[in-house]
Design an enzyme around this catalytic site. Structure first.
Site, mmCIF file in Angstrom:
data_model
loop_
_atom_site.group_PDB
_atom_site.id
_atom_site.type_symbol
_atom_site.label_atom_id
_atom_site.label_comp_id
_atom_site.label_asym_id
_atom_site.label_seq_id
_atom_site.Cartn_x
_atom_site.Cartn_y
_atom_site.Cartn_z
ATOM 1 N N SER A 9 43.759 41.355 57.172
ATOM 2 C CA SER A 9 43.638 40.063 56.513
ATOM 3 C C SER A 9 43.518 39.119 57.316
ATOM 4 O O SER A 9 42.493 39.018 57.977
ATOM 5 C CB SER A 9 45.280 40.209 55.752
ATOM 6 O OG SER A 9 45.345 38.986 54.800
ATOM 7 N N ASP A 26 40.691 44.092 45.668
ATOM 8 C CA ASP A 26 41.801 43.171 46.131
ATOM 9 C C ASP A 26 42.051 41.799 45.453
ATOM 10 O O ASP A 26 40.965 41.153 45.256
ATOM 11 C CB ASP A 26 41.243 42.842 47.675
ATOM 12 C CG ASP A 26 42.083 42.270 48.673
ATOM 13 O OD1 ASP A 26 42.786 41.291 48.274
ATOM 14 O OD2 ASP A 26 41.972 42.389 49.866
ATOM 15 N N HIS A 34 44.794 44.637 48.217
ATOM 16 C CA HIS A 34 45.008 44.020 49.631
ATOM 17 C C HIS A 34 46.285 44.833 50.226
ATOM 18 O O HIS A 34 47.336 45.371 49.517
ATOM 19 C CB HIS A 34 45.519 42.628 49.364
ATOM 20 C CG HIS A 34 45.182 41.614 50.655
ATOM 21 N ND1 HIS A 34 44.053 41.401 51.054
ATOM 22 C CD2 HIS A 34 46.214 41.149 51.456
ATOM 23 C CE1 HIS A 34 44.097 40.624 51.984
ATOM 24 N NE2 HIS A 34 45.407 40.278 52.618
#
Length: 370
Positions: A236, A306, A339
């Protein structure tokens, strides 16, 4: 006979939970965040859902609550959804194999670990040396070293930066299956904290990343590391930080007091990365602004479901790298991936780890020619 409300409630919750995993909303932002928190575990570990459903069904059967065809068939809905979630996780392997092209990716996956101990990441053969200081900022400038207990020398290095939108997160929390797998195979792996908002700025984050590289250059050999073979990785925001650090090597603006240290790296791995502007500020805070012909090789993996960082953003960064860079760029889009897919020992993440092993073996090979 009274309806088995407890069993039906369990089945309904699993059905809704599974449905959100399959069709998680991306807008509005609060709904996307909620979908992430609800599905990050089940989306990667559907076997936990199966175990819960099986235990509830066996208990209902023993209590004599499955006499009605409706009640008996209720479990079919979440079971079918969980099968689909698991199937999408299994599709990560062909996805990374396709992305790697002619470079072979192992098909072997540690099913026993995935099914029986997805949270028990530690391995007996790997030792973790925690809390080593690499800078002056206290606990935010600490790192952990992972290495094989046989203490190999001249080992390649993986440096990992955690995610958390530059506001949260910590070392020893993300991509641990990757760190332990590589350390088990003789790598030296580093997981580092860095300063966070609101106390830190974009400049501070990047200086910290460079300090970690400088630390490995100076102190890595004492832990068995080869400081000339450094791979940066991040999850991330950590992928954003890794990309920026790799694309701004030896920039004195980000190396105060250690301007003369070589901060170039061999390659970069981005996991569910964000590659846009830093909190919508200066365009130069985006890795896109620093893409260059001599950029190191990149491997980017991103989930196509995501809800926090759209896959389109990672795809744009990969395309831009391919346009400009002279080095290999691998982009793997993971079917059903949310994610944070790197948090657990899952089918999806271990497929990505197999690709990382193949990618780094190619990049580090003496025969490699960009």
């Amino acid at each position: 006979m009274n309806a088995p409300y407890g069993y039906l409630t369990t089945v309904s919750l699993l059905a809704v939970w599974t449905m959100v995993s399959l069709v998680a909303p991306r807008r509005p932002r609060p709904a996307a965040m909620l979908a992430f928190y609800l599905t990050v575990v089940l989306g990667e570990l559907p076997f936990m859902g199966f175990a819960w459903l099986l235990a509830s069904t066996v208990l209902a059967l023993v209590q004599g609550d499955l006499t009605s065809p409706f009640v008996a068939g209720a479990a079919a809905v979440p079971a079918a959804g969980l099968c689909l979630v698991a199937w999408r996780g299994r599709r990560a392997l062909p996805a990374v194999q396709q992305a790697m092209g002619a470079v072979p990716v192992s098909r072997r996956l540690p099913y026993a670990r995935i099914l029986l101990s997805p949270f028990l990441r530690r391995r007996h053969a790997v030792e973790r040396i925690p809390g080593l200081a690499y800078g002056p900022a206290g606990r935010r400038n600490l790192l952990d070293v992972y290495r094989h207990r046989s203490r190999p020398t001249g080992a390649p290095v993986l440096i990992h930066f955690h995610g958390g939108a530059y506001r949260g997160g910590r070392k020893n929390s993300q991509s641990l299956p990757l760190l332990y797998r590589l350390a088990d195979q003789g790598w030296v792996c580093v997981s580092a904290n860095y300063r966070l908002r609101p106390d830190a700025t974009f400049h501070d984050h990047l200086v910290d990343a460079k300090r970690v590289i400088a630390w490995v250059r100076e102190h890595g050999p004492a832990y068995g590391a080869d400081p000339d073979r450094i791979i940066l990785a991040g999850s991330s925001a950590g992928a954003h930080l890794s990309a920026l650090a790799a694309l701004t090597p030896d920039d004195p603006a980000f190396q105060p007091g250690f301007e003369g240290v070589d901060t170039s790296v061999t390659a970069v791995i981005g996991l569910g990365g964000y590659y846009g502007r830093y909190h919508d500020t200066d365009p130069r805070t985006s890795p896109l602004a620093h893409v260059r012909p001599d950029a190191p090789p990149f491997l980017l993996a991103h989930g196509d479901h995501d809800t926090l960082v759209p896959a389109e953003d990672a795809r744009e960064f990969a395309d831009r790298l391919r346009e400009v860079s002279d080095q290999p760029v691998v982009y793997a889009e993971l079917p059903g991936g949310q994610h944070g897919f790197d948090l657990f020992d899952s089918l999806r993440f271990h497929a990505v780890i197999n690709a990382i092993e193949a990618f780094t073996a190619r990049i580090l090979s003496p025969a490699f020619r960009p």
